[in-house]
Design an enzyme around this catalytic site. Sequence first.
Site, PDB file in Angstrom:
ATOM      1  N   HIS A 134       0.836  -1.163  -0.075  1.00 15.57           N
ATOM      2  CA  HIS A 134       0.011  -0.095  -0.218  1.00 15.57           C
ATOM      3  C   HIS A 134       0.933   1.157  -0.134  1.00 15.57           C
ATOM      4  O   HIS A 134       2.028   1.417   0.164  1.00 15.57           O
ATOM      5  CB  HIS A 134      -0.948   0.026   1.073  1.00 15.57           C
ATOM      6  CG  HIS A 134      -0.395  -0.135   2.646  1.00 15.57           C
ATOM      7  ND1 HIS A 134       0.622  -1.031   3.050  1.00 15.57           N
ATOM      8  CD2 HIS A 134      -0.392   0.935   3.391  1.00 15.57           C
ATOM      9  CE1 HIS A 134       0.980  -0.702   4.105  1.00 15.57           C
ATOM     10  NE2 HIS A 134       0.608   0.476   4.665  1.00 15.57           N
ATOM     11  N   HIS A 172       6.274  -5.614  11.212  1.00 15.59           N
ATOM     12  CA  HIS A 172       5.852  -4.491  11.602  1.00 15.59           C
ATOM     13  C   HIS A 172       5.644  -4.039  12.916  1.00 15.59           C
ATOM     14  O   HIS A 172       4.475  -3.825  13.292  1.00 15.59           O
ATOM     15  CB  HIS A 172       4.454  -4.408  10.664  1.00 15.59           C
ATOM     16  CG  HIS A 172       3.954  -2.880  10.477  1.00 15.59           C
ATOM     17  ND1 HIS A 172       3.230  -2.321  11.077  1.00 15.59           N
ATOM     18  CD2 HIS A 172       4.236  -2.149   9.298  1.00 15.59           C
ATOM     19  CE1 HIS A 172       3.046  -1.320  10.701  1.00 15.59           C
ATOM     20  NE2 HIS A 172       3.299  -0.906   9.375  1.00 15.59           N
ATOM     21  N   HIS A 175       1.202   3.778   1.880  1.00 14.52           N
ATOM     22  CA  HIS A 175       1.758   4.618   3.087  1.00 14.52           C
ATOM     23  C   HIS A 175       3.214   4.713   3.081  1.00 14.52           C
ATOM     24  O   HIS A 175       3.913   3.516   2.566  1.00 14.52           O
ATOM     25  CB  HIS A 175       1.396   3.727   4.354  1.00 14.52           C
ATOM     26  CG  HIS A 175       0.042   4.092   4.816  1.00 14.52           C
ATOM     27  ND1 HIS A 175      -0.481   3.307   5.693  1.00 14.52           N
ATOM     28  CD2 HIS A 175      -0.668   5.218   4.396  1.00 14.52           C
ATOM     29  CE1 HIS A 175      -1.867   3.865   6.035  1.00 14.52           C
ATOM     30  NE2 HIS A 175      -1.830   4.996   5.189  1.00 14.52           N
ATOM     31  N   ASP A 188       6.061   4.225   4.995  1.00 16.11           N
ATOM     32  CA  ASP A 188       6.786   3.274   5.625  1.00 16.11           C
ATOM     33  C   ASP A 188       6.948   2.101   4.469  1.00 16.11           C
ATOM     34  O   ASP A 188       7.660   1.009   4.963  1.00 16.11           O
ATOM     35  CB  ASP A 188       6.544   2.841   6.886  1.00 16.11           C
ATOM     36  CG  ASP A 188       5.265   2.497   7.242  1.00 16.11           C
ATOM     37  OD1 ASP A 188       4.259   2.957   6.769  1.00 16.11           O
ATOM     38  OD2 ASP A 188       4.824   1.760   8.153  1.00 16.11           O
ATOM     39  N   HIS A 189       5.947   2.010   3.638  1.00 19.87           N
ATOM     40  CA  HIS A 189       6.029   0.645   2.722  1.00 19.87           C
ATOM     41  C   HIS A 189       6.743   1.108   1.169  1.00 19.87           C
ATOM     42  O   HIS A 189       6.984   0.215   0.363  1.00 19.87           O
ATOM     43  CB  HIS A 189       4.595   0.158   2.576  1.00 19.87           C
ATOM     44  CG  HIS A 189       4.376  -0.253   3.876  1.00 19.87           C
ATOM     45  ND1 HIS A 189       4.240  -1.658   4.243  1.00 19.87           N
ATOM     46  CD2 HIS A 189       3.869   0.342   5.023  1.00 19.87           C
ATOM     47  CE1 HIS A 189       3.767  -1.866   5.545  1.00 19.87           C
ATOM     48  NE2 HIS A 189       3.646  -0.598   6.035  1.00 19.87           N
ATOM     49  N   ASP A 241      -0.015  -4.232   5.985  1.00 22.81           N
ATOM     50  CA  ASP A 241      -0.665  -3.618   6.991  1.00 22.81           C
ATOM     51  C   ASP A 241      -2.172  -4.054   7.188  1.00 22.81           C
ATOM     52  O   ASP A 241      -2.691  -4.117   6.104  1.00 22.81           O
ATOM     53  CB  ASP A 241      -0.575  -2.121   7.106  1.00 22.81           C
ATOM     54  CG  ASP A 241       0.904  -1.759   7.645  1.00 22.81           C
ATOM     55  OD1 ASP A 241       1.826  -2.488   7.766  1.00 22.81           O
ATOM     56  OD2 ASP A 241       0.891  -0.507   7.332  1.00 22.81           O
ATOM     57  N   HIS A 300      -7.090  -2.271   6.027  1.00 22.70           N
ATOM     58  CA  HIS A 300      -6.094  -1.230   6.306  1.00 22.70           C
ATOM     59  C   HIS A 300      -6.511   0.163   5.983  1.00 22.70           C
ATOM     60  O   HIS A 300      -6.710   1.063   6.599  1.00 22.70           O
ATOM     61  CB  HIS A 300      -4.791  -1.618   6.238  1.00 22.70           C
ATOM     62  CG  HIS A 300      -3.792  -0.629   6.629  1.00 22.70           C
ATOM     63  ND1 HIS A 300      -3.435  -0.308   7.873  1.00 22.70           N
ATOM     64  CD2 HIS A 300      -2.675  -0.022   5.994  1.00 22.70           C
ATOM     65  CE1 HIS A 300      -2.561   0.478   7.933  1.00 22.70           C
ATOM     66  NE2 HIS A 300      -2.190   0.705   6.755  1.00 22.70           N
TER      67      HIS A 300
HETATM   68 ZN   LIG Z   1       3.081   0.381   8.177  1.00 23.64          ZN
HETATM   69 ZN   LIG Z   2       0.165   1.477   6.279  1.00 22.35          ZN
END
Ligand SMILES: [Zn+2]
Ligand SMILES: [Zn+2]
Length: 313
Positions: free
Chosen positions: A69, A275, A71, A73-74, A217, A146
């Site tokens: 996804h 995670h 976000h 952090d990914h 997530d 998520h």
């Molecule tokens: Zn994340």
């Molecule tokens: Zn996320």
Amino acid sequence: MGGCGELTDLQITFLGTGGSIPTPKRGLSAIAIQRKAELLLFDCGEGTQRQMIQAGVGFHRKAKVFVTHMHGDHVLGLPGLLQTMSLLGRTKKLEIYGPHGIKDFVEAINQTVRFSLTFPVQVTEIESGMVCKEKEYEVEATQTNHMDPSLAYALTEKPRPGRFHTEKAKELGVHEGPLWSKLQAGSSVKLPSGRIVEPEMVLGASRPGRKIVYTGDTGPSENLVKLAENADLLIHEATFEDELKERAVEDGHSTPSMAAETAKAAGAKRLVLTHISARYKDANILLQQAKKIFVNTELAEDFLRLELPLQED
Ligand SMILES: [Zn+2]
Ligand SMILES: [Zn+2]
């Protein structure tokens, strides 16, 4: 038992196991699966390229990146990864798969960050369903609980042909040589005598491939249970401990118990939690909570490396 080569043809390396923000010990989400000569990278959090260097994962292999996804952090590791691959003169095509938004993101990197790509990048936006079908494996995705859209991936190897019984082949009058290879590849052969030998006459039952599922997530979801059915390995996020269940649900994340329940319901063989929120200096409590429900659980650490041996018949 298979030889050493068979045991090491698939390695899973956790490059980043932290949630949302990095810590001194945990980088951001990325998992490298080295399968034979190919690299399959799941998520690409910031700093992934440096983790790849430390883990000895090369930059030149045939490679695919699967983003769960959008976000940060990914995905924020992608610009650096593309630049380093270019500086190193990569020439092989890089395939990137991800949800809606991944195309614009890669396009924006190309148009705003000044470096020249030395290799073709093929970006494919996907929804749930079949992502790619290769000769020896396929990758499937499903929507997680998520954000919209967010995906989990299943890598499933196709069954391998059964063991070749050389004695049987000889008995049937098939001499060692090209005819053996043909039979092993699943084709029937015709002997000089006119006799037809079918592969089933000399091959054992086909042997199952491996199945690895990565959730990205997510909160609990029926989709995930279905995707992870009979997985050899389920890599599930467990951002918060059980006591923070409400927070987890609110943010579309999971607790160790939720991850363990999914592993159990899916009939997975092995569970790894990843995670992990930056709030846990020692995440052992997460492991203990999951183990109460699903014994075969491990806690991911950066650079944890797992091997999944092939099942023998
Ligand atoms: Zn994340
Ligand atoms: Zn996320």
